[in-house]
Scaffold this active site. Sequence first.
Site, short mmCIF file in Angstrom:
data_model
loop_
_atom_site.label_atom_id
_atom_site.label_comp_id
_atom_site.label_asym_id
_atom_site.label_seq_id
_atom_site.Cartn_x
_atom_site.Cartn_y
_atom_site.Cartn_z
CD GLU A 14 -3.29 -0.58 0.28
OE1 GLU A 14 -3.25 0.73 -0.35
OE2 GLU A 14 -4.10 -1.14 -0.11
CB SER A 15 2.07 3.19 2.41
OG SER A 15 2.24 2.71 3.45
#
Length: 668
Positions: free
Chosen positions: A529-530
Amino acid sequence: MWTDTREIALLSPLLMICVCLIAPCKAQQQAPPSEQSAAIPGEEVIVYRQKLRRARLAIGHNHPHQLKKLKSELKDYPLAPYLDYWIIHKNLPQLPMAEINRFLTENENTAIGDWMRIQLLMQLGSRGQFKAYLKYYRPKPQNRTALRCYYADALSRHGDRAQAYRLARQLWLVGHSQVEECDPVFARWRQDGGLTQKLIWRRHLLALKEGNPALATYIARKMKAPYKELSARLRQVHKTPELLLNYSRFLDGLQQNREIILYGLHRLARQDAASAEQAWQRYSASFLFSDTEQETLLHHLARQFARQENMPGLLRLGRGRAIRNGHSIEWLARQFLRELDWEQVAFWIDRLPPAKQQLDRWLYWKARSLDELYGESHTGVSAHLYRQLAQKRSYYGFLAADALGQHYSFVHRPAPITTEQVQTIARRPAFQRARELQAMGEFFHARREWNYATRDMTPEELLAAGKVASNWGWYHKSIQSVLAANYLDDLELRFPLAFAEIIHNVSERVGRQSSPLDPYMIYAVARQESHFSHDAKSSSGALGIMQLLPSTARDTARRSGVPFRRSWDLLSPGTNIALGSFYLSTLLNRFDNNRILAAAAYNAGPSRVANWLRKTRKRLPYDVWIETIPYSETRTYVQNVLAYTVIYAYRNGARLQLLKENEATGKL
């Protein structure tokens, strides 16, 4: 979470400062004291940070005597240039040019020097001081549209007008609204005869292609005959593409009609690919289209036939050799995978461009199709392909190892860098500034310093920078550095055990309150995700390490009991990981503990996944279902999460299969 794009943006500096003022920032795991600053001992650096905070307050409250004393005491601190910047910035509307010039000279070729120049240029441009603007402007590194527009305006007034209008042309030919700073140079360019009707037409078309019909309507007001009438026709086709089936209306031979036809066929294909194909056959006999235009349209038709599950149309394009584009052939292969037509899968894989045939994806499916078609009579060929793949640390490599009954290959090779190289990088002033800015909660400027410092690095330097970032707990920069260096085998840097205590504690808590959730899957989702960036923000508003929308976080908090009051709470790693993990657990519960479906739902949304399952009717093997997910982003997402889960188990000293028994044996 589903987002229109997975691009990760930064939270505004003001918001981040506010977050850190409201509550102490625990964004990163604390680095060892010896690594807190390469130049200043651990105890002294805390004092320096406290003094810098007091100095900023003195600037805000206009306490010059206190500021002068603190400035003198901070002269050896890495962030001393930022204190100078904040002092000048407060008085920037008064344009204290002597101080600005001195600052720019002393901070030439630094991130903060460039930022000061940007702020100065915005002031000069907004005031119309264009002679001064030309003096301070630097074209090469500048990609801010407002500053480029001011530059074109300044050149048109006091410089090379031809160069100004070449730049104005670049700024004009976009499909979105430009910033208001462009308006003066556009007006002058048009007044001098440079903004022709043909260029207005081109932007009108670009606006429609980018989905901005309101802008297209506005631009059309600047048109004269015949473009005005043609633009109205184009907007009609945009709204009602089936108008193209009235052939006599568009066969008058005008170049602009040809562009209307191409644009309209793309629009029509999204609604009815068969009608678009029929119209294409008629129009291609009357107009001369370039090879690129033909290839692009046929590729688009193939995709729309596949999306509309029109196999006869798709085959018609393919059998007639109309499809040469590798992406289109991949669509065909996937469509036949969805039908479990292994003969056609093998047929179309063999027609991919040679380079695509060698991709892990198609080597795996070549082996799978041979197994399905010929069984044991071709085991030698498929086994050879599986062995080739099983040497790789990837989703397809793990699938191939499972097919052979082998252990996975993880290929961990630490980056070939020395402690001295790492220390040398950490001692560089730009890195010292980045570290201190991070510690002060100035995340925007910290990232600018880091990006500026690493932009021209060699691969070896990037690896050392990645190790520096890892030591600091700045995991997303560690990952980005090894990726930029194209060194993918240092698993400690590429797959860091970030926020380990939080993740393992959350995994245990979720297991007590809901159902078991491997910490390795939490790692995998956060990594995908990040890159473990605590202040990441997507274009759709998802925040933090596990990229949660505030609305999803609020609903999850009510059901899980995790404290959550406002969106900013998602910037706390503990809160974000807890809420993201509980949300992931609810998806696992909804989809019968199937991590394939839970991961797909985390990215694309549970409603979409439920809809895909209704269409496939529990008849597809897991690998086929994943390969034929309609969204390429979600397809890659699921594959990465599964593979990263295995890798994170390995990083934690555990062995985990790519798939659990219920996932490997069930049909989707």
